[in-house]
Design an enzyme around this catalytic site. Structure first.
Site, short mmCIF file in Angstrom:
data_model
loop_
_atom_site.label_atom_id
_atom_site.label_comp_id
_atom_site.label_asym_id
_atom_site.label_seq_id
_atom_site.Cartn_x
_atom_site.Cartn_y
_atom_site.Cartn_z
N SER A 162 10.95 0.34 -10.43
CA SER A 162 10.60 -1.02 -9.99
C SER A 162 11.68 -1.60 -9.10
O SER A 162 11.40 -2.24 -8.07
CB SER A 162 10.43 -1.94 -11.21
OG SER A 162 9.34 -1.53 -11.98
N ASP A 201 4.62 0.58 -19.66
CA ASP A 201 4.73 1.97 -19.16
C ASP A 201 5.22 2.94 -20.24
O ASP A 201 5.17 4.15 -20.04
CB ASP A 201 5.67 2.03 -17.95
CG ASP A 201 5.06 1.33 -16.74
OD1 ASP A 201 3.84 1.07 -16.75
OD2 ASP A 201 5.81 1.03 -15.80
N LYS A 208 -4.22 2.00 -15.12
CA LYS A 208 -2.94 2.51 -14.58
C LYS A 208 -3.23 3.77 -13.75
O LYS A 208 -4.35 3.97 -13.32
CB LYS A 208 -1.97 2.79 -15.72
CG LYS A 208 -1.51 1.52 -16.44
CD LYS A 208 -0.67 0.66 -15.53
CE LYS A 208 -0.26 -0.64 -16.19
NZ LYS A 208 0.41 -1.56 -15.25
C1 S3P Z 1 5.50 -2.69 -12.28
C2 S3P Z 1 4.74 -3.47 -13.12
C3 S3P Z 1 3.83 -2.93 -14.13
C4 S3P Z 1 4.11 -1.47 -14.42
C5 S3P Z 1 4.33 -0.68 -13.16
C6 S3P Z 1 5.49 -1.23 -12.39
C7 S3P Z 1 6.36 -3.35 -11.27
O1 S3P Z 1 2.50 -3.06 -13.66
O2 S3P Z 1 3.06 -0.90 -15.16
O3 S3P Z 1 4.58 0.69 -13.45
O4 S3P Z 1 7.25 -2.68 -10.71
O5 S3P Z 1 6.16 -4.53 -11.03
P1 S3P Z 1 1.68 -4.44 -13.84
O6 S3P Z 1 2.54 -5.52 -13.44
O7 S3P Z 1 0.45 -4.32 -12.98
O8 S3P Z 1 1.32 -4.47 -15.30
#
Ligand code: S3P
Length: 438
Positions: free
Chosen positions: A27, A324, A351
């Protein structure tokens, strides 16, 4: 480029032991590529995650006018200074929902047109969740795929700030709106129903952007089209706790196992996996990290010692904090005595794959008793496992790695098929698996 590995054979492990450094946080890497890509001047990023997903985001920023090169283990980015080039071709974000959703928001605020697309998985995931708030800000966002999916055509322009009450707890949607709000006229405010990861907010504050957090609401004052006060900087990405989670569970599951994971990001909006494993009986210590201290993202070393695990309930506000990690936590549940219930996690169905269906099917191959629900599953663990000869990752990196970890506890060798996807988030996973189980 590493050769494409299609399957991974995993042998039963007598012990899981050792020390590991996981790759950089996914992220954080996506967001740094975007921010440094529009900054003025040069940025240096250490431990940028060199996975397919984050390299695709970097390539997209290059197509938008930034330049980027790896020198040794550092990524050097020279930003476009806010002068977005119109990309000659569609921007291909591969497997990454974060890449495509955040970049759609970023592009929407600049006077440029782009089409964003990805692989079959990304092109099947819901995109109305970003189209809707961006359209309210005045952007023209067309979903060219069927049923509200990518490709996404964005015609960016001067946007107007909105107050957005998010219908779902999603850091991707929140970040998309905040990135669009950077150059909007007025104060963009986003209210989230539950706390989600806040890497965007932390980075915005770290670079001096006018962002304020008050309770469940984030407010950002846009530049109204004026150049953004963003210059290049030096960054070091912490290790990804979502990657560390595979080793935390592998070590937690049995007495005598012990793993140290060095320099892991410990953002409080990402650490619920530690709370859950402790609740299940694992001992986890957090020590100050030897690596460069950072004010914008907390980090540390994790030491996990195995125990006889017991089942637990995972739901409510905890879910966005460990979304995750649910595939690997379902593996912990399979190895724990008693029942584990995962609820309030319907987002798992949209996902990289339908992770409820994929993990329920994978666990059943090992003989685990799993009951699927619309928003989660009940897993009755602690019974002897079978050793399935073939396991299907469904092309989902976290499913592939989770099934590989459970294979360590099977009575014979198992083969996980379709594991090239692991490179989207954790290049080097197979080597780490081998090193920790030798
Ligand atoms: C992420 C947010 C999450 C996560 C993804 C990465 C991010 O998704 O599942 O792997 O970097 O903002 P969501 O915000 O759609 O739940």
């Amino acid at each position: 480029m590493s050769p494409v590995v299609r399957s991974l054979e995993v042998r039963p492990a007598r012990r899981v032991r050792g020390e590991v450094r996981v790759p950089g946080d996914k992220s954080v890497s996506h967001r740094l590529a975007m921010l440094c890509g529009i900054a003025r001047g040069r940025s240096r990023i250490r431990k940028y995650l060199c996975s397919e997903d984050c390299l695709n985001t970097l390539r997209a920023m290059q197509a938008l006018g930034a330049s980027a090169e790896f020198v040794g283990d550092e990524l050097l980015i020279v930003g476009n200074g806010g002068r977005m080039l119109p990309p000659a071709n569609p921007l291909d974000l591969g497997n990454s929902g974060t890449g495509i959703r955040l970049l759609t928001g970023l592009v929407a605020g600049f006077p440029v047109e782009a089409t964003l697309t990805g692989d079959a998985s990304v092109r099947s995931r819901p995109m109305r969740r970003v189209q809707e708030p961006l359209a309210r800000m005045g952007a023209e966002v067309d979903l060219l795929g069927e049923g509200g999916c990518a490709p996404i055509r964005v015609r960016g322009r001067q946007l107007t700030a909105i107050s957005y009450d998010m219908p779902i707890a999603s850091a991707q949607v929140k970040s998309c709106v905040l990135l669009a709000g950077l150059r909007a006229a007025g104060v963009t405010s986003v209210r989230e129903p539950l706390p989600t990861r806040d890497h965007t907010e932390r980075l915005f504050r770290a670079v001096g952007l006018p962002l304020v957090v008050a309770g469940d609401t984030v407010e950002l004052t846009g530049s109204a089209g004026a150049p953004l006060p963003l210059s290049g900087g030096d960054w070091e990405v912490p290790g990804d706790i979502s990657s560390a989670a595979f080793w935390l569970v592998a070590a937690a599951a049995r007495p005598g196992h012990e793993v140290v994971v060095r320099d892991v990001g410990l953002n409080p909006r990402r650490t619920a996996v530690l709370d859950v494993l402790r609740r299940m009986g694992a001992t986890i210590e957090v020590a100050a990290s030897g690596g460069g201290a950072s004010e914008w993202e907390p980090r540390g070393d994790l030491v996990v010692r195995g125990a006889g695990l017991r089942g637990t309930t995972i739901g409510g506000a905890e879910i966005p904090n460990l979304i995750d990690e649910l595939p690997i936590l379902s593996v912990a549940a399979a190895l724990a005595d008693g029942e584990t219930v995962i609820r309030d996690a319907a987002e798992l169905r949209v996902k990289e794959s339908d992770r409820i269906a994929a993990m329920a099917a994978g666990l059943r191959e090992f003989g685990v008793d799993v009951e699927e629900a619309a928003d989660g599953m009940a897993i009755r663990g602690g019974r002897p496992l079978r050793a399935p000869s073939r396991l299907d990752s469904r092309g989902d990196h976290r499913v592939a790695m989770s099934l590989a970890v459970l294979s360590l506890f099977a009575p014979g060798p198992c083969r996980v098929e379709d594991v090239a996807c692991v490179d989207t988030s954790y290049p080097g996973f197979a080597e780490h698996l081998r090193a920790l189980t030798e």
